[in-house]
Every structure is written in C-alpha cells, then in structure tokens.
Design a protein around this motif. Structure first.
Motif, PDB file in Angstrom:
ATOM      1  N   MET A  36      -5.392  14.140   8.132  1.00 43.47           N
ATOM      2  CA  MET A  36      -4.942  12.989   7.350  1.00 43.47           C
ATOM      3  C   MET A  36      -5.824  11.750   7.546  1.00 43.47           C
ATOM      4  O   MET A  36      -5.689  10.789   6.809  1.00 43.47           O
ATOM      5  N   PHE A  37      -6.723  11.778   8.537  1.00 47.50           N
ATOM      6  CA  PHE A  37      -7.527  10.594   8.835  1.00 47.50           C
ATOM      7  C   PHE A  37      -8.488  10.293   7.693  1.00 47.50           C
ATOM      8  O   PHE A  37      -9.169  11.191   7.192  1.00 47.50           O
ATOM      9  N   GLN A  48      -4.003  -4.640   3.760  1.00 47.89           N
ATOM     10  CA  GLN A  48      -2.889  -5.586   3.677  1.00 47.89           C
ATOM     11  C   GLN A  48      -2.192  -5.733   5.027  1.00 47.89           C
ATOM     12  O   GLN A  48      -1.777  -6.814   5.392  1.00 47.89           O
ATOM     13  N   SER A  49      -2.051  -4.625   5.738  1.00 45.16           N
ATOM     14  CA  SER A  49      -1.455  -4.656   7.073  1.00 45.16           C
ATOM     15  C   SER A  49      -1.770  -3.330   7.763  1.00 45.16           C
ATOM     16  O   SER A  49      -2.323  -2.420   7.151  1.00 45.16           O
ATOM     17  N   TYR A  50      -1.406  -3.250   9.035  1.00 45.97           N
ATOM     18  CA  TYR A  50      -1.602  -2.010   9.776  1.00 45.97           C
ATOM     19  C   TYR A  50      -0.517  -1.890  10.826  1.00 45.97           C
ATOM     20  O   TYR A  50       0.116  -2.869  11.210  1.00 45.97           O
ATOM     21  N   GLN A  51      -0.288  -0.637  11.258  1.00 47.79           N
ATOM     22  CA  GLN A  51       0.743  -0.370  12.251  1.00 47.79           C
ATOM     23  C   GLN A  51       0.339   0.864  13.049  1.00 47.79           C
ATOM     24  O   GLN A  51      -0.060   1.880  12.481  1.00 47.79           O
ATOM     25  N   TYR A  52       0.422   0.759  14.369  1.00 45.36           N
ATOM     26  CA  TYR A  52       0.087   1.894  15.218  1.00 45.36           C
ATOM     27  C   TYR A  52       1.197   2.940  15.141  1.00 45.36           C
ATOM     28  O   TYR A  52       2.371   2.595  15.007  1.00 45.36           O
ATOM     29  N   GLY A  69      -1.033   2.381  -1.345  1.00 45.85           N
ATOM     30  CA  GLY A  69      -0.535   3.364  -0.393  1.00 45.85           C
ATOM     31  C   GLY A  69      -1.013   3.119   1.018  1.00 45.85           C
ATOM     32  O   GLY A  69      -1.521   2.052   1.351  1.00 45.85           O
ATOM     33  N   MET A  70      -0.839   4.148   1.842  1.00 44.47           N
ATOM     34  CA  MET A  70      -1.201   4.044   3.247  1.00 44.47           C
ATOM     35  C   MET A  70      -2.138   5.182   3.617  1.00 44.47           C
ATOM     36  O   MET A  70      -2.039   6.277   3.066  1.00 44.47           O
TER      37      MET A  70
END
Length: 95
Positions: A36-37, A48-52, A69-70
C-alpha cells in the motif's frame, strides 16, 4: 413503539462497537501493508494532513491525507523527513 425499537437498535449498535474497540467519535486508524506504500515523493502543497498508524500495526507508516484520498507513506523516506522539518520550523521570511 417505534421510539423504543429505535432506541434498542441504537443501544445494540453502541454495545457492538464498544466491544470491538471502536467509537463513533474517533475512528480507528487503519494499518498499511508494504504493497500500500506510495512509491513517489508527494508535493508539499498536496498534503493536507498526516497521521501515524498505530504501534500495533505490522509496518510503521504514516497516512497522508490528500485532496482525493489517503495514501500510506514510509515515515523514514527522506522527502517526508524534510517535510516534517519544514513543518516544525517557525515561519520565517528571508530577504
């Protein structure tokens, strides 16, 4: 009768999600598999943003939110580390 049925359904849904460790207010952060990387550098203006991801995930990753999307990103990627450094710096203007 209709109100009590609706209330019963709502209570059952709350009990079911509670037993699975999920919440309506704080959705779980999914894990990323190696497949998926995202393989390329993402331009800063698109992020826009990121989350671990959670420590319990098999692969350490960052979910990067884009306009459409992400995507999963390796947090050790050089371009992502540079992005983080720029985000932590105070805004300064050079003349």
């Amino acid at each position: 009768m209709k109100i009590s049925l609706a209330l019963l359904i709502l209570l059952l849904a709350a009990a079911w999600t509670g037993s699975h460790g999920m919440s309506f207010r704080s959705p779980r952060v999914p894990c990323c598999s190696k497949q998926m990387f995202y393989p390329k550098k993402i331009p800063e203006f698109r992020i826009q943003s990121y989350q671990y991801t959670a420590p319990s995930c098999t692969h350490r990753a960052v979910l990067v939110k884009l306009l459409r999307g992400m995507v999963c990103v390796d947090p050790e990627e050089r371009w992502f580390q540079e992005y983080l450094r720029k985000q932590k710096k105070p805004n300064s203007t050079s003349t």
